[in-house]
Write a protein that holds these residues in place. Sequence first.
Motif, PDB file in Angstrom:
ATOM      1  N   THR A  71     -17.804 -45.909 -11.057  1.00 25.15           N
ATOM      2  CA  THR A  71     -16.634 -46.750 -11.366  1.00 25.15           C
ATOM      3  C   THR A  71     -15.867 -47.096 -10.101  1.00 25.15           C
ATOM      4  O   THR A  71     -15.942 -46.376  -9.097  1.00 25.15           O
ATOM      5  N   LYS A  72     -15.149 -48.215 -10.190  1.00 24.00           N
ATOM      6  CA  LYS A  72     -14.282 -48.649  -9.091  1.00 24.00           C
ATOM      7  C   LYS A  72     -12.902 -48.962  -9.663  1.00 24.00           C
ATOM      8  O   LYS A  72     -12.785 -49.620 -10.699  1.00 24.00           O
ATOM      9  N   GLY A  73     -11.856 -48.499  -8.977  1.00 26.90           N
ATOM     10  CA  GLY A  73     -10.495 -48.763  -9.421  1.00 26.90           C
ATOM     11  C   GLY A  73      -9.969 -47.696 -10.371  1.00 26.90           C
ATOM     12  O   GLY A  73     -10.605 -46.662 -10.588  1.00 26.90           O
ATOM     13  N   SER A  74      -8.785 -47.981 -10.971  1.00 29.60           N
ATOM     14  CA  SER A  74      -8.127 -47.013 -11.862  1.00 29.60           C
ATOM     15  C   SER A  74      -7.652 -47.718 -13.119  1.00 29.60           C
ATOM     16  O   SER A  74      -7.349 -48.927 -13.108  1.00 29.60           O
ATOM     17  N   ALA A  75      -7.615 -46.967 -14.205  1.00 32.94           N
ATOM     18  CA  ALA A  75      -7.123 -47.529 -15.461  1.00 32.94           C
ATOM     19  C   ALA A  75      -5.641 -47.889 -15.328  1.00 32.94           C
ATOM     20  O   ALA A  75      -4.973 -47.530 -14.360  1.00 32.94           O
ATOM     21  N   ALA A  76      -5.124 -48.615 -16.323  1.00 32.19           N
ATOM     22  CA  ALA A  76      -3.716 -49.022 -16.308  1.00 32.19           C
ATOM     23  C   ALA A  76      -2.818 -47.794 -16.299  1.00 32.19           C
ATOM     24  O   ALA A  76      -3.231 -46.690 -16.662  1.00 32.19           O
ATOM     25  N   SER A  77      -1.571 -48.031 -15.871  1.00 29.17           N
ATOM     26  CA  SER A  77      -0.610 -46.928 -15.773  1.00 29.17           C
ATOM     27  C   SER A  77      -0.478 -46.223 -17.116  1.00 29.17           C
ATOM     28  O   SER A  77      -0.308 -46.863 -18.157  1.00 29.17           O
ATOM     29  N   GLY A  78      -0.604 -44.904 -17.093  1.00 25.00           N
ATOM     30  CA  GLY A  78      -0.470 -44.111 -18.309  1.00 25.00           C
ATOM     31  C   GLY A  78      -1.785 -43.873 -19.019  1.00 25.00           C
ATOM     32  O   GLY A  78      -1.824 -43.190 -20.047  1.00 25.00           O
ATOM     33  N   TYR A  79      -2.873 -44.417 -18.496  1.00 25.66           N
ATOM     34  CA  TYR A  79      -4.190 -44.256 -19.115  1.00 25.66           C
ATOM     35  C   TYR A  79      -5.178 -43.654 -18.102  1.00 25.66           C
ATOM     36  O   TYR A  79      -5.045 -43.824 -16.887  1.00 25.66           O
ATOM     37  N   ASP A  92     -16.014 -52.124 -12.643  1.00 31.97           N
ATOM     38  CA  ASP A  92     -14.595 -52.136 -12.267  1.00 31.97           C
ATOM     39  C   ASP A  92     -13.750 -51.736 -13.482  1.00 31.97           C
ATOM     40  O   ASP A  92     -13.761 -52.403 -14.513  1.00 31.97           O
ATOM     41  N   VAL A  93     -13.011 -50.620 -13.368  1.00 26.41           N
ATOM     42  CA  VAL A  93     -12.175 -50.129 -14.473  1.00 26.41           C
ATOM     43  C   VAL A  93     -10.693 -50.402 -14.198  1.00 26.41           C
ATOM     44  O   VAL A  93      -9.816 -49.870 -14.896  1.00 26.41           O
ATOM     45  N   ASN A  94     -10.408 -51.195 -13.213  1.00 29.79           N
ATOM     46  CA  ASN A  94      -9.024 -51.435 -12.814  1.00 29.79           C
ATOM     47  C   ASN A  94      -8.215 -52.067 -13.961  1.00 29.79           C
ATOM     48  O   ASN A  94      -8.654 -53.024 -14.598  1.00 29.79           O
ATOM     49  N   ASP A  95      -7.048 -51.450 -14.246  1.00 28.20           N
ATOM     50  CA  ASP A  95      -6.087 -51.954 -15.239  1.00 28.20           C
ATOM     51  C   ASP A  95      -6.592 -51.893 -16.680  1.00 28.20           C
ATOM     52  O   ASP A  95      -6.054 -52.580 -17.569  1.00 28.20           O
ATOM     53  N   VAL A  96      -7.594 -51.118 -16.961  1.00 33.69           N
ATOM     54  CA  VAL A  96      -8.088 -50.992 -18.335  1.00 33.69           C
ATOM     55  C   VAL A  96      -7.066 -50.192 -19.160  1.00 33.69           C
ATOM     56  O   VAL A  96      -6.651 -49.106 -18.761  1.00 33.69           O
ATOM     57  N   ALA A 106     -34.365 -57.061  -9.993  1.00 34.91           N
ATOM     58  CA  ALA A 106     -34.404 -56.161 -11.142  1.00 34.91           C
ATOM     59  C   ALA A 106     -34.313 -56.979 -12.426  1.00 34.91           C
ATOM     60  O   ALA A 106     -33.751 -58.083 -12.454  1.00 34.91           O
ATOM     61  N   LYS A 107     -34.905 -56.449 -13.490  1.00 31.01           N
ATOM     62  CA  LYS A 107     -34.795 -57.065 -14.820  1.00 31.01           C
ATOM     63  C   LYS A 107     -34.431 -55.982 -15.816  1.00 31.01           C
ATOM     64  O   LYS A 107     -35.090 -54.929 -15.857  1.00 31.01           O
ATOM     65  N   PRO A 108     -33.386 -56.221 -16.641  1.00 33.16           N
ATOM     66  CA  PRO A 108     -32.439 -57.337 -16.511  1.00 33.16           C
ATOM     67  C   PRO A 108     -31.550 -57.148 -15.288  1.00 33.16           C
ATOM     68  O   PRO A 108     -31.373 -56.022 -14.817  1.00 33.16           O
ATOM     69  N   ASP A 109     -30.974 -58.229 -14.813  1.00 30.30           N
ATOM     70  CA  ASP A 109     -30.118 -58.132 -13.628  1.00 30.30           C
ATOM     71  C   ASP A 109     -28.627 -58.185 -13.990  1.00 30.30           C
ATOM     72  O   ASP A 109     -27.769 -58.137 -13.110  1.00 30.30           O
ATOM     73  N   ASN A 110     -28.335 -58.300 -15.276  1.00 27.48           N
ATOM     74  CA  ASN A 110     -26.933 -58.309 -15.694  1.00 27.48           C
ATOM     75  C   ASN A 110     -26.705 -57.291 -16.814  1.00 27.48           C
ATOM     76  O   ASN A 110     -27.002 -57.547 -17.978  1.00 27.48           O
ATOM     77  N   LEU A 111     -26.201 -56.130 -16.442  1.00 25.60           N
ATOM     78  CA  LEU A 111     -25.873 -55.096 -17.410  1.00 25.60           C
ATOM     79  C   LEU A 111     -24.376 -55.108 -17.694  1.00 25.60           C
ATOM     80  O   LEU A 111     -23.580 -55.624 -16.907  1.00 25.60           O
ATOM     81  N   THR A 112     -24.024 -54.523 -18.819  1.00 28.55           N
ATOM     82  CA  THR A 112     -22.595 -54.354 -19.150  1.00 28.55           C
ATOM     83  C   THR A 112     -22.339 -52.894 -19.481  1.00 28.55           C
ATOM     84  O   THR A 112     -23.254 -52.154 -19.874  1.00 28.55           O
ATOM     85  N   ALA A 113     -21.086 -52.512 -19.306  1.00 29.42           N
ATOM     86  CA  ALA A 113     -20.671 -51.148 -19.627  1.00 29.42           C
ATOM     87  C   ALA A 113     -19.430 -51.204 -20.521  1.00 29.42           C
ATOM     88  O   ALA A 113     -18.535 -52.043 -20.327  1.00 29.42           O
ATOM     89  N   THR A 114     -19.383 -50.321 -21.511  1.00 33.35           N
ATOM     90  CA  THR A 114     -18.214 -50.190 -22.387  1.00 33.35           C
ATOM     91  C   THR A 114     -17.318 -49.096 -21.839  1.00 33.35           C
ATOM     92  O   THR A 114     -17.789 -47.967 -21.615  1.00 33.35           O
ATOM     93  N   ILE A 115     -16.054 -49.438 -21.590  1.00 35.54           N
ATOM     94  CA  ILE A 115     -15.112 -48.511 -20.967  1.00 35.54           C
ATOM     95  C   ILE A 115     -14.102 -48.074 -22.047  1.00 35.54           C
ATOM     96  O   ILE A 115     -13.456 -48.915 -22.687  1.00 35.54           O
ATOM     97  N   SER A 116     -13.948 -46.777 -22.176  1.00 37.05           N
ATOM     98  CA  SER A 116     -12.952 -46.232 -23.117  1.00 37.05           C
ATOM     99  C   SER A 116     -11.883 -45.468 -22.320  1.00 37.05           C
ATOM    100  O   SER A 116     -12.184 -44.861 -21.293  1.00 37.05           O
ATOM    101  N   VAL A 117     -10.637 -45.539 -22.825  1.00 38.13           N
ATOM    102  CA  VAL A 117      -9.532 -44.852 -22.138  1.00 38.13           C
ATOM    103  C   VAL A 117      -8.788 -43.977 -23.128  1.00 38.13           C
ATOM    104  O   VAL A 117      -8.933 -44.092 -24.344  1.00 38.13           O
TER     105      VAL A 117
END
Length: 310
Positions: free
Chosen positions: A235-243, A275-279, A298-309
């Motif tokens: 991960t890169k960055g930080s969740a929103a304030s308080g999370y 990037d988890v910034n402001d989540v 690489a295949k696939p070259d576009n992955l996604t991630a689900t971020i929980s706070v």
Amino acid sequence: MLESKWGLRFFAFILALLLFLSVNNVFGESFSTDSIAQDGSKTIKNVPVEIINNNKNLYVTGAPDTVDIELNGPQSKVLQAQKTENYKVTLDVTDAGMGEQTVAFQVRGLDKDIHYRVYPKEATLSIEKKETRKVAVEPNVSRYSVDANYQISETTVSPHTVKVIGGKEQLDRIAYVKANFNEETPISQKTTTKAKIAVFDKNMNKLDVQVEPSSVDLTADVEPYHKKVKVNLTTKGSAASGYTVSETKLDQEHVEIYGNREDLEDIDEITGEVDVNDVASVVTREVKLDLPDKVSYAKPDNLTATISVK
């Protein structure tokens, strides 16, 4: 002439010349000691063995493909036999019964003045009733027969089945019937070639059987070399304030990376960054893959991630 000084010198010169030519083998075998000897001996290696079997209902196994023979006799005849190869080594099982038999080798076609020895002098054979079975052929292409930038995508053989002829004991041991690709040039495109068939037991010991036909057409198709590797998510960055981030989960944990087989051999995982910034709630974001220099893509070259706070 020998009474004169010059005659003696000439005679000594002739003797010295003959000695020089003999020691240095100037005239080769024609004037060598072996060639002019009354009797000589030659050992001939890897002479093919022929089985004489007039009973078409019996099948013989256990004979070596080749043997060594030693020829003894008048040197000129021994050399002539070696040169013309007008002889053959045989195992005659015409009068042999079924079961295990010990049969002496014979050399046929030699001059009557030549004596021989065969090494080994005999063979232990297994003689069985001949059977024929129809079996499927498996194409076999080694990875080392393929260009390092490619891998096999599909292999086929034609015909798909062959007849295997042999004794029941041998046929009962059949586990693999393989058509082996033996081209020297590594495959980099769809290729069709003649492939010889070999029959093996479960321990990959080659069986002493006949195959009809002895070769098939083997077709191998290729695709760019790739392998599956794990994606290590960071991960890169930080969740929103308080999370704080409680979990990040990829939509798929593995990708296929493409490139040269040797370059990719030691790569078992790659890094993906999200990037988890402001989540401040559950969100889905794209993952940036960090591909090593030797990875083409690489295949696939576009992955996604689900971020929980929380």
